[in-house]
Design an enzyme around this catalytic site. Structure first.
Site, PDB file in Angstrom:
ATOM      1  N   ARG A 138       0.851  -1.189   0.000  1.00 21.79           N
ATOM      2  CA  ARG A 138       0.000   0.000   0.000  1.00 21.79           C
ATOM      3  C   ARG A 138       0.891   1.246   0.000  1.00 21.79           C
ATOM      4  NH1 ARG A 138      -2.235  -3.492   3.588  1.00 21.79           N
ATOM      5  NH2 ARG A 138      -4.352  -4.177   3.107  1.00 21.79           N
TER       6      ARG A 138
ATOM      7  N   LYS B  76      -2.367  -0.672   8.031  1.00 21.87           N
ATOM      8  CA  LYS B  76      -3.774  -1.064   8.059  1.00 21.87           C
ATOM      9  C   LYS B  76      -4.016  -2.314   8.894  1.00 21.87           C
ATOM     10  CE  LYS B  76      -7.715  -2.160   5.129  1.00 21.87           C
ATOM     11  NZ  LYS B  76      -8.211  -2.284   3.755  1.00 21.87           N
TER      12      LYS B  76
ATOM     13  N   HIS C 232      -3.995   4.202  -4.399  1.00 19.73           N
ATOM     14  CA  HIS C 232      -4.211   2.753  -4.431  1.00 19.73           C
ATOM     15  C   HIS C 232      -4.071   2.170  -5.840  1.00 19.73           C
ATOM     16  CE1 HIS C 232      -4.847   0.153  -1.120  1.00 19.73           C
ATOM     17  NE2 HIS C 232      -5.787  -0.546  -1.722  1.00 19.73           N
TER      18      HIS C 232
ATOM     19  N   ARG D 293      -0.887  -0.123  -6.211  1.00 24.18           N
ATOM     20  CA  ARG D 293      -1.042  -1.509  -5.744  1.00 24.18           C
ATOM     21  C   ARG D 293      -1.927  -2.304  -6.698  1.00 24.18           C
ATOM     22  NH1 ARG D 293      -1.086  -4.388  -0.368  1.00 24.18           N
ATOM     23  NH2 ARG D 293      -3.139  -5.318  -0.064  1.00 24.18           N
TER      24      ARG D 293
ATOM     25  N   HIS E  86      -4.956 -10.670   1.618  1.00 20.80           N
ATOM     26  CA  HIS E  86      -6.417 -10.746   1.576  1.00 20.80           C
ATOM     27  C   HIS E  86      -6.864 -12.079   2.158  1.00 20.80           C
ATOM     28  CE1 HIS E  86      -6.917  -7.670  -1.943  1.00 20.80           C
ATOM     29  NE2 HIS E  86      -6.687  -7.091  -0.797  1.00 20.80           N
TER      30      HIS E  86
ATOM     31  N   TYR F  61     -11.391  -6.800  -5.460  1.00 20.44           N
ATOM     32  CA  TYR F  61     -10.472  -5.682  -5.251  1.00 20.44           C
ATOM     33  C   TYR F  61      -9.937  -5.146  -6.572  1.00 20.44           C
ATOM     34  CZ  TYR F  61      -6.094  -3.412  -3.799  1.00 20.44           C
ATOM     35  OH  TYR F  61      -5.061  -2.540  -3.627  1.00 20.44           O
TER      36      TYR F  61
END
Length: 187
Positions: free
Chosen positions: A38, A65, A135, A138, A162, A171
């Site tokens: 990220r 995160k 983002h 990524r 994930h 995603y």
């Protein structure tokens, strides 16, 4: 609103070309699309984290995160770009400075908000339509790994920390064109 990956390798190359005279921004872009980390985690890196690293070496990062440990592997693209960065900024005198320092000085990194602004500038400069932000780096990593290198959803899911491949598919977002293209396969 969700941001998109940069799907065309031509557009990736155009952004690299655009950033050739801006070593900090080029390194940010290269690390973002080559690490799968990220942006907020890339921004915590300091010069010392990459100093003396060679192709294949690992950098361990604690994700903001999730609090989980993750790694970035130095590939040739990152190593070469970092070397240009060092030459341009002559960083070795102060190894503790942030790689992506803000105008406030070496003790402050740029923000994720600023990365979003930069991505919007870069994509606009090459006339790339869509919604891009921090983002997108990524997501570009994931998209390019899957489409151009054939990396499985399972491996991407593991890389991104994930919970399952289905989360990773949502995603990245599977494009309608991709689904329709399978209808051209001869069986």
């Amino acid at each position: 609103m969700k941001v998109e990956p940069i799907t065309s390798m031509k557009d990736v190359k155009n952004i690299k070309r655009l950033l050739q005279d801006h070593p900090r921004n080029l390194l940010l872009f290269i690390m973002g699309i080559n690490s799968g980390l990220r942006a907020q985690d890339i921004l915590t890196l300091r010069v010392v984290d990459l100093l003396d690293k060679r192709v294949g070496d690992r950098i361990v990062v604690t994700e903001k995160k999730t609090g989980k440990q993750n790694v970035a592997i130095i590939n040739k693209e990152i190593a070469d770009t970092f070397q240009k960065y060092l030459e341009y900024y002559e960083c070795e005198a102060d190894e503790g400075q942030f790689l992506f320092q803000s105008r406030k000085g070496k003790n402050y990194p740029i923000t994720t908000y600023r990365v979003t602004g930069l991505l919007k500038e870069w994509t606009s400069a090459i006339n790339l339509k869509g919604n891009y932000g921090a983002h997108s780096l990524r997501k570009t990593f994931c998209y390019q790994q899957r489409v151009h290198f054939g990396v499985s959803w399972e491996l991407l899911s593991k890389r991104l920390n994930h919970s399952s491949p289905s989360v990773t598919r949502r995603y990245i977002g599977v494009q309608d064109e991709e689904v329709e293209s399978i209808l051209l396969n001869n069986i």
